[in-house]
Each structure stands twice: as structure tokens, then as C-alpha cells.
Design a protein around this motif. Structure first.
Motif, PDB file in Angstrom:
ATOM      1  N   LEU A   6       0.998  -1.346  -0.017  1.00  0.00           N
ATOM      2  CA  LEU A   6      -0.073   0.017  -0.011  1.00  0.00           C
ATOM      3  C   LEU A   6       0.786   1.254   0.041  1.00  0.00           C
ATOM      4  O   LEU A   6       0.476   2.378  -0.476  1.00  0.00           O
ATOM      5  CB  LEU A   6      -0.879  -0.137   1.210  1.00  0.00           C
ATOM      6  CG  LEU A   6      -2.167  -0.922   1.135  1.00  0.00           C
ATOM      7  CD1 LEU A   6      -2.741  -1.276   2.460  1.00  0.00           C
ATOM      8  CD2 LEU A   6      -3.216  -0.696   0.034  1.00  0.00           C
ATOM      9  N   HIS A  24       0.481   4.085  -2.741  1.00  0.00           N
ATOM     10  CA  HIS A  24      -0.086   5.383  -2.427  1.00  0.00           C
ATOM     11  C   HIS A  24       1.060   6.313  -2.689  1.00  0.00           C
ATOM     12  O   HIS A  24       0.714   7.570  -2.732  1.00  0.00           O
ATOM     13  CB  HIS A  24      -0.631   5.343  -1.085  1.00  0.00           C
ATOM     14  CG  HIS A  24      -1.881   4.795  -0.981  1.00  0.00           C
ATOM     15  ND1 HIS A  24      -2.987   5.404  -1.563  1.00  0.00           N
ATOM     16  CD2 HIS A  24      -2.504   3.866  -0.019  1.00  0.00           C
ATOM     17  CE1 HIS A  24      -4.310   4.713  -1.315  1.00  0.00           C
ATOM     18  NE2 HIS A  24      -3.804   3.381  -0.322  1.00  0.00           N
ATOM     19  N   LEU A  32      -5.164  -5.335  -3.261  1.00  0.00           N
ATOM     20  CA  LEU A  32      -4.731  -4.151  -2.839  1.00  0.00           C
ATOM     21  C   LEU A  32      -4.679  -3.067  -4.103  1.00  0.00           C
ATOM     22  O   LEU A  32      -4.859  -1.648  -3.607  1.00  0.00           O
ATOM     23  CB  LEU A  32      -3.304  -4.279  -2.052  1.00  0.00           C
ATOM     24  CG  LEU A  32      -3.328  -4.908  -0.598  1.00  0.00           C
ATOM     25  CD1 LEU A  32      -2.087  -5.423  -0.258  1.00  0.00           C
ATOM     26  CD2 LEU A  32      -4.239  -4.035   0.465  1.00  0.00           C
ATOM     27  N   SER A  91      -6.973   0.117  -3.200  1.00  0.00           N
ATOM     28  CA  SER A  91      -6.227   1.543  -3.354  1.00  0.00           C
ATOM     29  C   SER A  91      -6.771   2.713  -4.378  1.00  0.00           C
ATOM     30  O   SER A  91      -6.674   3.837  -4.349  1.00  0.00           O
ATOM     31  CB  SER A  91      -4.836   1.456  -3.154  1.00  0.00           C
ATOM     32  OG  SER A  91      -4.567   0.882  -4.704  1.00  0.00           O
ATOM     33  N   THR A 102      -7.647  -0.269   5.818  1.00  0.00           N
ATOM     34  CA  THR A 102      -5.975  -0.378   6.067  1.00  0.00           C
ATOM     35  C   THR A 102      -5.323   0.522   4.843  1.00  0.00           C
ATOM     36  O   THR A 102      -4.473   1.526   5.074  1.00  0.00           O
ATOM     37  CB  THR A 102      -5.512  -1.661   5.874  1.00  0.00           C
ATOM     38  OG1 THR A 102      -5.982  -2.475   6.679  1.00  0.00           O
ATOM     39  CG2 THR A 102      -3.924  -1.529   6.037  1.00  0.00           C
ATOM     40  N   SER A 103      -5.963   0.551   3.516  1.00  0.00           N
ATOM     41  CA  SER A 103      -5.395   1.328   2.476  1.00  0.00           C
ATOM     42  C   SER A 103      -5.972   2.900   3.054  1.00  0.00           C
ATOM     43  O   SER A 103      -4.889   3.675   2.542  1.00  0.00           O
ATOM     44  CB  SER A 103      -6.203   0.971   1.262  1.00  0.00           C
ATOM     45  OG  SER A 103      -5.673   1.942   0.072  1.00  0.00           O
TER      46      SER A 103
END
Length: 346
Positions: A213, A217, A275, A279, A328-329
Motif C-alpha cells: 500500500l 499510495h 490491494l 487503493s 487499511t488502505s
């Protein structure tokens, strides 16, 4: 069915205690799972004594919000679990002790195995001895699914052979046996909890989900990982914390090891794809050879049999993988300054 095989309950109710007013020690309280456990205990009315590792630079970490409150229900005690006297003082007057302090991270254990023995094995002996001397109601000792090594049978029950495929896992096997020896030799009321791969907000950059992640990001077009084929069983951190409390109230778990996992597995490659979706980013997944474990140390498959936790303590996971990855992301996107996405964290 042998005597150790739990009989599934039709509608289990999660084991619990009235935590109001109980003094509870959490070692490793500043850590990822430790701080989530502190949050849960505070919400249940406990008086928490947080045993944290001394840091001369004064970083308040995951417990900062409690330390800033003059009326905080959390008392911080700094020290080191390798210091038997300091541990003895911290345990005094406690009803329950949750022992989470450990040296973690598999890659660093290749470089410094002796440090893992001192912190994880000797540290656990110090905690268990202090609990025996002060006659605590319950010691909950934290293990790891890594002690099982690559699955010989799936799902992995607590009867699965223990396989020390890294110095880290060897030190945790030693720590588990040290804790359980105090049950057999001294009737110390101890339960060994074996979380499978816990994830969620506050997890360090050395774990696979924050690694992916943070790269996403940060705008990476290529996500670099180790092997993509191993499978893991991922449990959201609040579910793991609930499991600790449920097992602290479960007399059937005394002197036993109990898995905490979802019973579902996903490969690292498929996890990375999930993920990317969570995201909202777009990236190519690549293997970075510098992140590969030694061949004989790679754990190929981990998936839990959580029958004991469900049947004995009424625990079950509540947060789905999709929801947990999204939460979590979002957290990592808001705390990207905590992660060095371009550097491999061991």
C-alpha cells in the motif's frame, strides 16, 4: 475424534469477562497489535499498565493520545522484557497479563539470531516467572503462525508439527514452550495465542500489506515484492484483539495453544491485486530478488484451523478481507509520511 478435538458448538457465545476496574498489563503495548489491544481494554473499562520499550528520543508512538491525557486509564511503564527485575515490578498487582513484547521480523533474524533468543525466549521466561510470583489470574502469551512453517496438512490445527524455518520462528517456538512449561511445572494459568497474519492500521512497513500500500499510495507504477506464490491467512487487527480477550476468559484454553485466523488463504500475488483494487491505483506487480527469503526458510502456505477459538471461546472473525484492506488502505493513505515506500524494510 480424540479427547483433544473440540466439539463444534451450535451457536457459540464469545467468552468475556467484566474488565471494569481490572488492572491489566500489556507488554509490547506500543506495537501494532498491542496498541489495538490497549484500545479494546480501555473501551471495556480496564485499567491498563502499558509496558513499553525505553526510547531516549521520546517518541510516544501508538499510545500518544493516552499519554497526553492527565486522566488517562493507561499507565505507561518503560523497560525491557530482558530485565527480570523491571518485569517483576510491572506485573505486581495485575489481574491479567497479555505478553506481546517480542523482537519481530523474519529478515532481521537472519542477521541477529541471538537478539531474538534473548528478547523472545529469555523475555518470556521473565514474564512467566513474574506472573507466577505475583499469582496473576491469567497470562496470555503471544505466539505466531510462523512456528508451524510450511503447512504439511491444511488447514493447520494446533497439533501441526512446529518447524523452525527461521531464527525468528525458532525463538517463538522456544518462547511458547517456556510459557507452557510454567503451566506444567508450576500450574501457572497460561494460554498461548497463535495469531495468523494480522493486518490493519498502525502495522509497520516491514509487513507485506503496508509494503504494497505504501508503494501504491506513493504513486509507484511498479510494486516490488518477494515471492508471489506463498499463501497466508489474514486477520484484521480488531478481530485479533477480540480473540485475546476471549481467550483470557476461556478456562478450557488453559495450558493450551489456540489459533486465531480466518480459515481463508490468499496468495501474495492475489493479495497484491486486491490491494491495487482497494487503493484505486494502477500498478504492475514485480518480484524483487532482494526481498526473497532463503529457499529453505520460505513458508509456502499458512491457513488456520480456528475450531478451538470458535468452539472453546466463541470467537470468530467479523471483518472481511475486502473491508479490512479498504480500511487499511485509507489509513496508510492518510499516514504516508510514516512509510519509506522506496526502501525495503527488514
Amino acid at each position: 475424534m480424540n479427547a483433544d478435538t473440540p466439539t463444534p458448538a451450535a451457536a457459540p457465545v464469545e467468552s468475556d469477562l467484566d474488565w471494569t476496574g481490572r488492572t491489566v498489563l500489556v507488554t509490547g503495548a506500543e506495537g501494532f497489535i498491542g496498541s489495538a489491544l490497549v484500545d479494546l481494554l480501555v473501551s471495556r473499562g480496564a485499567r491498563v499498565r502499558a509496558f513499553t520499550h525505553y526510547k531516549p528520543y521520546g517518541d510516544k508512538g501508538n499510545l500518544a493520545r493516552y499519554l497526553a491525557d492527565p486522566h488517562s486509564p493507561v499507565e505507561t511503564v518503560t523497560g525491557d522484557v530482558r530485565d527480570a527485575g523491571r518485569v517483576m515490578d510491572a506485573v505486581e498487582g495485575c489481574d491479567t497479563v497479555f505478553h506481546l513484547a517480542a523482537l519481530i521480523g523474519i529478515p532481521y533474524s537472519y542477521d541477529s539470531p541471538g537478539a531474538y533468543v534473548q528478547t523472545n525466549v529469555v523475555g518470556t521466561e521473565n514474564v512467566a516467572e513474574a506472573c507466577r510470583r505475583h499469582q496473576v489470574r491469567r497470562l496470555v502469551h503471544t505466539s505466531t503462525s510462523e512456528v508451524y512453517g510450511t503447512a504439511r496438512t491444511v488447514p493447520i490445527s494446533e497439533e501441526h508439527p512446529l518447524q523452525p524455518q527461521s531464527p525468528y520462528s525458532a525463538s517463538k517456538i522456544g518462547a511458547d514452550m517456556m510459557a507452557l512449561s510454567h503451566w506444567h511445572a508450576f500450574e501457572l494459568p497460561v494460554t498461548v495465542v497463535r495469531p495468523f497474519n494480522t493486518y490493519g492500521p498502525r502495522q509497520s512497513a516491514r509487513a507485506v500489506i503496508p509494503t504494497i500500500l505504501a508503494q501504491l499510495h506513493s504513486g509507484a507504477r511498479q510494486v516490488k515484492l518477494g515471492s508471489l506464490t506463498p499463501t497466508r491467512d489474514f486477520t484484521y487487527v480488531t478481530d485479533t484483539a477480540r480473540g485475546f480477550l476471549a481467550l483470557a476468559a476461556c478456562d478450557r484454553a488453559l495450558g493450551r495453544s489456540v489459533n486465531l485466523g480466518t480459515g481463508q488463504e490468499i496468495s501474495i500475488g492475489d493479495l497484491a491485486k486486491a490491494l491495487v483494487h482497494a487503493s484505486g491505483r494502477d500498478a504492475e506487480i514485480l518480484v524483487d530478488r532482494s526481498r526473497l527469503r532463503p529457499a529453505g526458510s520460505e513458508v509456502r502456505r499458512l491457513v488456520s484451523d480456528n475450531t478451538r477459538a470458535r468452539s472453546w471461546a466463541g470467537w470468530e472473525p467479523r471483518v472481511s478481507l475486502d473491508e479490512g484492506l479498504r480500511l487499511t488502505s485509507d489509513w496508510i493513505a492518510d499516514h504516508l509520511d510514516l512509510f519509506a515506500a522506496d526502501r525495503y524494510q527488514v
